[in-house]
Design an enzyme around this catalytic site. Structure first.
Site, PDB file in Angstrom:
ATOM      1  N   SER A   1      -9.876   1.386   2.271  1.00 19.46           N
ATOM      2  CA  SER A   1      -8.967   2.159   1.476  1.00 19.46           C
ATOM      3  C   SER A   1      -7.859   1.332   0.805  1.00 19.46           C
ATOM      4  O   SER A   1      -7.272   1.799  -0.159  1.00 19.46           O
ATOM      5  CB  SER A   1      -8.320   3.256   2.329  1.00 19.46           C
ATOM      6  OG  SER A   1      -7.526   2.700   3.339  1.00 19.46           O
TER       7      SER A   1
ATOM      8  N   SER B   1     -10.227  -0.776   6.550  1.00 15.26           N
ATOM      9  CA  SER B   1      -9.552  -0.593   5.259  1.00 15.26           C
ATOM     10  C   SER B   1      -8.739  -1.775   4.762  1.00 15.26           C
ATOM     11  O   SER B   1      -8.287  -1.770   3.624  1.00 15.26           O
ATOM     12  CB  SER B   1      -8.652   0.634   5.321  1.00 15.26           C
ATOM     13  OG  SER B   1      -9.416   1.804   5.177  1.00 15.26           O
TER      14      SER B   1
ATOM     15  N   LYS C   1       0.837  -1.198   0.000  1.00 18.72           N
ATOM     16  CA  LYS C   1       0.000   0.000   0.000  1.00 18.72           C
ATOM     17  C   LYS C   1       0.874   1.252   0.000  1.00 18.72           C
ATOM     18  O   LYS C   1       1.922   1.282   0.668  1.00 18.72           O
ATOM     19  CB  LYS C   1      -0.915  -0.022   1.230  1.00 18.72           C
ATOM     20  CG  LYS C   1      -2.018   1.021   1.205  1.00 18.72           C
ATOM     21  CD  LYS C   1      -2.970   0.831   2.386  1.00 18.72           C
ATOM     22  CE  LYS C   1      -4.098   1.836   2.406  1.00 18.72           C
ATOM     23  NZ  LYS C   1      -5.023   1.644   3.540  1.00 18.72           N
TER      24      LYS C   1
END
Lengths: 92, 471
Positions: B152, B176, B77
């Site tokens: 996310s 997320s 990420k």
């Protein structure tokens, strides 16, 4: 929320926001704060405790790294520098 | 090579047996990514040193120094720092920011010999549930490209599901990791708060953030988790091992808070499938108990006070002075701050900063922030009490499967409500895992989530592997 309040918050938070977005945000805030208001149903004493059963963990106040070890790499990350300093607008 | 159906366990065995090299494996992932990433948009960048890393990993194996993760391709990420690579948190304000050090989890994966293929798309600074808040476009769900991959950590989940990598790291503040993992039909784990060091992960809500794995199977998620877990003095919320009360008992009792699950917002098929799986677990011999968590229904309201409050203070550091975007159009120092931030931050980020500034402001602090902290403590107590009655708590991960891109429109509250089942674990700080739970009529993945008591991730792996076989 009043438009003037949104503008005040934006100034405090140092975020430039367009007039159109101020209007949108005032509606968004009403909707979000309206939802959050459901907490009013909960009757709880507001304790002094703000962090839970935790305690501060801090490192010893010694020298964690060699002086100036990261100066160059950090200066490189700054948008504007001059003779080894980060350049800013006039403060006073 | 069928990367989409290859697990870390299998790939590792093949490499150990000499049937596969990391260079071959990484090449196959990059080939997949080069073919499909233009459409899926899981990766913001594919690293040009990935093959060089794979060569090092192959050498490590030849020298007999390999771990299970040596040579395994990972997607990371974009809010987790990898030294020398851009880390932008999918924000314009950090578009060209190059990480000056490795995050703790990256150090751990590097030591294990893992290969980083690229950095993945996300909602800007991890604020969102669909990656639609990325400054670099939405990530599409590889299983149905008209739908979101979730958020996310949408890029990380999509990269695993699309065969761009075998494992991924995400961060979870309100769901997320679990929500996108579930939307993409994968396994996602949010470890206990304090279990995995956040050193080198960009903070969003410090009292909530955790880093965790996304993978195809529970076994794979466990391998990654066991590699990245551990005390790190550089994150002062990182808990030393001697304070982790490890439970050493098999899972026997599953608590189900029906009053939180059978609510208006849940889709019929999601609820039916959840009930069916609980029924199957009962037939397997697990004892199912109805548990009551009366204040947990306020988790989302608590979350939307604490999180923006922490966001508004955290994002102070982006001031256009020390790093990141600086406006070209400033007369005064105030302009540098306000314009750099106004230009650099996306809409949702600006919205949360304003909301956070409001709930922390003088006159409203008691009504919002202090109240939220008090309710949070009560929710923690509820969970503590619940785990005296059951070993794990089961809930769906999401009230509905992956939604259509753009369908939540411009109403921020509609998007926030998507987190209703994932937020409680973050508020209480307990670990939670999402496991695929079959598909609905349209073929979209459904999910089931388990939570366990603090630092009892082992119970989640145990029950997760049972569910994997049952579904």
């Amino acid at each position: 929320m009043q438009l003037a309040d949104i503008k005040k918050l934006a100034t405090l938070a140092r975020v430039d926001i367009s007039d159109g977005e101020v209007i949108e945000l005032s509606k968004d805030m009403d909707s979000i704060l309206g939802y959050i208001k459901e907490l009013d149903e909960v009757n709880l004493p507001l304790g002094e405790q703000l962090t839970g059963d935790l305690y501060n963990v801090v490192r010893d106040d010694d020298h964690p790294r060699i002086s100036a070890q990261y100066t160059e790499v950090l200066l490189k990350a700054a948008p504007e520098t001059e003779s080894g300093f980060v350049k800013v607008k006039k403060v006073l | 090579m069928d990367i989409k159906n290859l697990t870390i366990e299998e790939a590792s065995k093949k490499m150990e047996a000499g049937e596969l090299t990391s260079v071959q494996l990484v090449s196959a992932c990059i080939e997949n990514a080069k073919k499909d990433n233009g459409d899926i948009n899981a990766f913001l960048e594919i690293f040009d040193d990935a093959l060089a890393q794979a060569e090092v990993a192959d050498k490590m194996r030849k020298e007999g120094k390999a771990t299970t993760l040596t040579g395994i391709p990972f997607a990371i990420k974009d809010n987790i720092l990898i030294h020398g690579h851009i880390a932008s948190a999918a924000s314009k304000i950090l578009a060209n920011y190059v990480a000056s050090y490795d995050a703790h989890v990256i150090e751990k994966l590097k030591t294990a010999g893992a290969v980083f293929i690229g950095r993945t798309n996300m909602d800007e600074f991890a604020m969102g549930s669909s990656t639609e808040n990325s400054a670099y476009g939405v990530t599409k769900n590889p299983l149905d490209t008209s739908r979101v991959a979730g958020g996310s950590s949408g890029g990380s989940a999509a990269a695993v599901a699309a065969g761009f990598a075998l494992g991924a790291l995400g961060t979870d503040t309100g769901g997320s990791i679990r929500q996108p993992a579930a939307f993409c039909g994968t396994v996602g784990l949010k470890p206990t708060y304090g279990d995995v060091s956040r050193y080198g992960a960009m903070p969003m809500g410090n009292s909530l953030d955790q880093i965790g794995p996304i993978a195809k199977t529970v076994a794979d998620a466990k391998i990654i988790y066991e590699t990245i877990v551990g005390h790190d003095p550089r994150d002062n919320t990182s808990v030393p091992d001697q304070f982790k009360n490890k439970q050493d008992r098999p899972v026997k009792t599953i608590g189900v808070p029906w009053h939180l699950i059978e609510v208006d917002g849940i889709e019929a098929e999601t609820l039916t499938r959840f009930k069916e799986t609980i029924e199957k677990l009962k037939k397997e011999g697990y004892s199912i108990v109805d548990i009551s968590l009366p204040l947990t229904k306020y988790s989302l309201a608590v979350y939307y006070i604490l999180m923006p409050a922490e966001v508004s203070t955290n994002l102070d550091r982006f001031d256009g002075i020390r790093y990141g975007h600086r406006t070209k159009d400033a007369e005064t120092l105030y302009d540098v701050y306000a314009k750099s931030r106004g230009e650099g931050f996306g809409k949702e980020t600006r919205r949360r900063i304003i909301l956070g500034t409001y709930v922390l402001s003088h006159g409203y602090y008691d009504a919002y922030y202090r109240k939220a902290v008090a309710v949070r403590h009560e929710i923690e107590k509820e969970f503590k009490d619940a785990f005296t009655k059951c070993d794990v708590i089961a809930m769906p991960t999401n009230p509905a499967p992956a939604f259509k891109i753009g369908s939540k429109g411009s109403d921020p509250l509609a998007m926030y409500l998507a987190d209703v089942f994932t937020v409680p674990a973050d508020i209480a700080g307990v670990p939670a895992i999402t496991i695929p739970n079959g598909t609905n009529k349209e073929g979209l993945p459904l999910d089931i989530q388990f939570m366990s008591t603090w630092f009892d991730e082992q119970a989640l792996f145990e029950i997760g592997e049972v569910v994997e076989k049952l579904v």
